[in-house]
Design a protein around this motif. Structure first.
Motif, PDB file in Angstrom:
ATOM      1  N   GLU A 217      -6.307  -1.910  -6.159  1.00  0.00           N
ATOM      2  CA  GLU A 217      -5.619  -2.198  -4.900  1.00  0.00           C
ATOM      3  C   GLU A 217      -4.702  -1.044  -4.539  1.00  0.00           C
ATOM      4  O   GLU A 217      -3.946  -0.544  -5.376  1.00  0.00           O
ATOM      5  CB  GLU A 217      -4.801  -3.486  -5.026  1.00  0.00           C
ATOM      6  CG  GLU A 217      -4.050  -3.874  -3.756  1.00  0.00           C
ATOM      7  CD  GLU A 217      -3.245  -5.145  -3.911  1.00  0.00           C
ATOM      8  OE1 GLU A 217      -2.406  -5.422  -3.030  1.00  0.00           O
ATOM      9  OE2 GLU A 217      -3.434  -5.855  -4.913  1.00  0.00           O
ATOM     10  N   SER A 219      -1.634  -0.130  -2.250  1.00  0.00           N
ATOM     11  CA  SER A 219      -0.586  -0.743  -1.446  1.00  0.00           C
ATOM     12  C   SER A 219       0.205   0.343  -0.718  1.00  0.00           C
ATOM     13  O   SER A 219       0.460   1.415  -1.267  1.00  0.00           O
ATOM     14  CB  SER A 219       0.354  -1.566  -2.326  1.00  0.00           C
ATOM     15  OG  SER A 219       0.951  -0.753  -3.320  1.00  0.00           O
ATOM     16  N   ASP A 221       3.715   0.762   1.545  1.00  0.00           N
ATOM     17  CA  ASP A 221       4.944   0.282   2.177  1.00  0.00           C
ATOM     18  C   ASP A 221       5.347   1.194   3.324  1.00  0.00           C
ATOM     19  O   ASP A 221       5.906   0.759   4.326  1.00  0.00           O
ATOM     20  CB  ASP A 221       6.086   0.224   1.156  1.00  0.00           C
ATOM     21  CG  ASP A 221       5.836  -0.837   0.087  1.00  0.00           C
ATOM     22  OD1 ASP A 221       5.244  -1.878   0.431  1.00  0.00           O
ATOM     23  OD2 ASP A 221       6.220  -0.614  -1.065  1.00  0.00           O
TER      24      ASP A 221
END
Length: 264
Positions: A217, A219, A221
């Protein structure tokens, strides 16, 4: 020149799949403890990826079972045992009151015996950060991890796959068959499963174990890219499963007392 061409030229030649050698991703140790990094290597292609570990967890699970379950008296006469233990009908027969809350199960029936073990699971968050080259340090290693996780599947019919299988089966029956013949019979016709991965975690703890990437995964931000659209920072979460359960011979004994201060 594509991203993988750039990555390939940056990586160079890896002489052995047992030697991690140069790697995509982190170049050097950035002045940090070298054991704060993990290296993953495709055992077929020899390509390595190195990243800084943000967090990780290691899970080992043994299987224990009660093989004596059902051998007790309560299980053999369940209705009678339930009546005695529950105290039913004790108001009608005084002798049943004396057996209220009693059981025929013994301590022996609770013995657990080892019945196997699950593959080791490693979950970790990895940091890829570009200091000089976003392709070599961020883009290419992430793409390489995805390649390690992915199979190679052929766009062929079931009939072709079955005929290839039959051809291989015929070759295997022939004790004089060579690996070259088997390769020729399957070349371009069968797919390949995802790669087995060698993992260097802190450079110690486990040896000889190979892993597979079970999940990956990415990710985000905050989007951090350069003028060409290449990422300059990315966190990747990986879940790895060992090809086999970890045994005593796979566990490396710690060496050297070291110093707590050397950790920082």
């Amino acid at each position: 020149m594509g991203i993988f061409d750039t990555a390939e030229s940056a990586l160079g030649t890896v002489n052995s799949v047992l030697n991690f050698g140069s790697a995509l991703g982190v170049q050097g140790n950035m002045g940090l403890n070298p054991h704060l990094f993990v290296t993953l290597q495709d055992k077929v292609s020899g390509t390595s990826v190195k990243a800084r570990i943000i967090s990780y967890s290691i899970s080992n699970q043994a299987e224990w079972a009660n093989k004596f379950e059902g051998t007790d008296g309560d299980s053999k006469v369940p209705i009678l045992s339930a009546i005695l233990q529950s105290g039913m009908y004790s108001d009608k027969l005084d002798v049943l009151e004396a057996l209220n809350s009693k059981t025929l199960i013994t301590k022996a029936q609770s013995i657990q015996v080892w019945s196997g073990l699950q593959p080791q699971n490693i979950s970790m968050e990895l940091e890829f950060r570009a200091f000089s080259d976003p392709v070599t340090e961020v883009e290419a290693p992430i793409q390489e991890l995805l390649k390690m996780m992915s199979p190679v599947l052929k766009n062929t019919s079931l009939d072709m796959a079955m005929s290839t299988f039959e051809a291989v089966k015929g070759l295997l029956k022939n004790k004089g068959a060579t690996a070259k013949q088997v390769h020729a019979a399957t070349d371009g016709k069968l797919g390949e499963t995802p790669s087995k991965i060698a993992v260097s975690l802190f450079g110690k703890r486990f040896s000889g174990a190979t892993y597979r990437i079970e999940s990956m995964e990415e990710s985000v931000d905050e989007v951090r890219i350069d003028s060409s659209g290449n990422r300059i920072y990315q966190v990747v979460s990986l879940s790895l499963g060992s090809s086999e359960g970890i045994t005593k011979s796979d566990v490396i004994s710690p060496s050297g007392a070291g110093s707590i201060m050397s950790m920082f």
